[in-house]
Design an enzyme around this catalytic site. Sequence first.
Site, mmCIF file in Angstrom:
data_model
loop_
_atom_site.group_PDB
_atom_site.id
_atom_site.type_symbol
_atom_site.label_atom_id
_atom_site.label_comp_id
_atom_site.label_asym_id
_atom_site.label_seq_id
_atom_site.Cartn_x
_atom_site.Cartn_y
_atom_site.Cartn_z
ATOM 1 N N GLU A 106 60.425 -36.968 -54.449
ATOM 2 C CA GLU A 106 61.697 -36.371 -54.021
ATOM 3 C C GLU A 106 61.586 -34.848 -54.146
ATOM 4 O O GLU A 106 61.221 -34.339 -55.201
ATOM 5 C CB GLU A 106 62.824 -36.936 -54.904
ATOM 6 C CG GLU A 106 64.128 -36.177 -54.891
ATOM 7 C CD GLU A 106 64.817 -36.138 -53.534
ATOM 8 O OE1 GLU A 106 65.133 -37.202 -53.000
ATOM 9 O OE2 GLU A 106 65.032 -35.011 -53.025
ATOM 10 N N ASP A 154 62.351 -42.663 -47.119
ATOM 11 C CA ASP A 154 63.790 -42.809 -47.368
ATOM 12 C C ASP A 154 64.368 -41.389 -47.343
ATOM 13 O O ASP A 154 64.670 -40.804 -48.379
ATOM 14 C CB ASP A 154 63.962 -43.468 -48.738
ATOM 15 C CG ASP A 154 65.413 -43.668 -49.115
ATOM 16 O OD1 ASP A 154 66.311 -43.326 -48.321
ATOM 17 O OD2 ASP A 154 65.653 -44.158 -50.239
ATOM 18 N N SER A 155 64.478 -40.841 -46.142
ATOM 19 C CA SER A 155 64.741 -39.406 -46.007
ATOM 20 C C SER A 155 66.174 -39.115 -45.570
ATOM 21 O O SER A 155 66.887 -40.000 -45.105
ATOM 22 C CB SER A 155 63.807 -38.831 -44.947
ATOM 23 O OG SER A 155 64.146 -39.384 -43.699
ATOM 24 N N THR A 156 66.530 -37.854 -45.699
ATOM 25 C CA THR A 156 67.759 -37.363 -45.068
ATOM 26 C C THR A 156 67.510 -37.237 -43.563
ATOM 27 O O THR A 156 66.422 -37.523 -43.073
ATOM 28 C CB THR A 156 68.121 -35.979 -45.661
ATOM 29 O OG1 THR A 156 66.908 -35.266 -45.915
ATOM 30 C CG2 THR A 156 68.851 -36.101 -46.966
HETATM 31 N N1 SAM Z 1 69.640 -43.290 -47.680
HETATM 32 C C1 SAM Z 1 69.781 -41.976 -47.262
HETATM 33 C C2 SAM Z 1 70.210 -41.749 -45.858
HETATM 34 O O1 SAM Z 1 69.622 -42.304 -44.915
HETATM 35 O O2 SAM Z 1 71.187 -41.018 -45.686
HETATM 36 C C3 SAM Z 1 68.701 -41.097 -47.733
HETATM 37 C C4 SAM Z 1 68.786 -41.060 -49.216
HETATM 38 S S1 SAM Z 1 67.854 -39.966 -50.151
HETATM 39 C C5 SAM Z 1 69.134 -39.221 -51.098
HETATM 40 C C6 SAM Z 1 67.165 -38.729 -49.101
HETATM 41 C C7 SAM Z 1 66.389 -37.694 -49.908
HETATM 42 O O3 SAM Z 1 65.306 -37.161 -49.149
HETATM 43 C C8 SAM Z 1 67.218 -36.488 -50.340
HETATM 44 O O4 SAM Z 1 67.487 -36.564 -51.707
HETATM 45 C C9 SAM Z 1 66.326 -35.277 -49.977
HETATM 46 O O5 SAM Z 1 66.312 -34.281 -50.983
HETATM 47 C C10 SAM Z 1 64.980 -35.937 -49.786
HETATM 48 N N2 SAM Z 1 64.039 -35.168 -48.967
HETATM 49 C C11 SAM Z 1 64.289 -34.443 -47.852
HETATM 50 N N3 SAM Z 1 63.173 -33.845 -47.413
HETATM 51 C C12 SAM Z 1 62.162 -34.197 -48.271
HETATM 52 C C13 SAM Z 1 60.774 -33.900 -48.356
HETATM 53 N N4 SAM Z 1 60.171 -33.099 -47.462
HETATM 54 N N5 SAM Z 1 60.058 -34.456 -49.380
HETATM 55 C C14 SAM Z 1 60.653 -35.265 -50.283
HETATM 56 N N6 SAM Z 1 61.977 -35.572 -50.256
HETATM 57 C C15 SAM Z 1 62.715 -35.056 -49.271
#
Ligand code: SAM
Length: 275
Positions: A106, A154-156
């Site tokens: 993350e 599982d990304s944003t």
């Molecule tokens: N279930 C969710 C949705 O579809 O809305 C996604 C949940 S999760 C909270 C998404 C996470 O991806 C975020 O906490 C964000 O900080 C993380 N994220 C975004 N870009 C990233 C990257 N390059 N590497 C690792 N994590 C990343």
Amino acid sequence: MNTWFTEQQTESVRLGLKISSIVWQQRTPFQELVVAETDAFGRMLVLDGAVQTTVADEFVYHEMITHVPLFAHPHPRKVAVIGGGDGGAIREILKHPEVEEAHLVEIDGQVIDAARRFFPTISRDLDDKRAFLHVTDGIEWVRQARGFDVMIVDSTDPVGPAEGLFAPPFYRSIAEALNPDGILVAQSESPFLNASVVRRVVSGVRASFPVTRLYLAAIPTYPSGLWSFTLGSKTALNAHGRHQQEVLTAPTRYWTPALQESCFALPRFVEELIG
Ligand code: SAM
């Protein structure tokens, strides 16, 4: 408090949820993080204005993004989640007794902190001895990773730090980090409201994985409620695999052995969308 949270999902679509309180709000180095109490879906995590998870419907997303690839794999021992700082995917992965290592990668440690503090039912297994946390950029981390059986993106949404998580070079790095029978799953957004993202993910995964399949789940707080996941496999998928024995150490609420197979049956407009 009688107020409404509004997510601007596209230029012409908004989601409105009545909220009773804002529990927490902070600007992290990566995004605006809000925790709010909704009337209809319980506590909710919002990043940059987009709903990430709610206590009432998180099980759908977290079960479907994990159990489908894990049961499609013959022996998932080493698994990684890219993104997923809320911990819900890790909780589900650890229900598989054969998993020896579940890595969480993350970029934003403050999402993990907020999940531990405000979402104990979602983050509860982050301290499990089989869970390994890496607070770093998933794109960089995957480049040096090797020997994984399953990787889950599982990304944003594809903006800011997550943009590269939707690009073909990232799927190529994942294919290299996976064992010869490895499987990737990436959340690929809504066929109704994000058709171009669905196509982008499917074509990016197809470029690196000989077997590519899309599957769907109903997630009420995500745009349009109909959500897609793209699975890439380095070998043929076994449609009647281990899932029929249901060896999980805790029950599921959405995933079933029948869904493991039926989730891949697509409505015609989605088949046409991905070609
Ligand atoms: N279930 C969710 C949705 O579809 O809305 C996604 C949940 S999760 C909270 C998404 C996470 O991806 C975020 O906490 C964000 O900080 C993380 N994220 C975004 N870009 C990233 C990257 N390059 N590497 C690792 N994590 C990343």
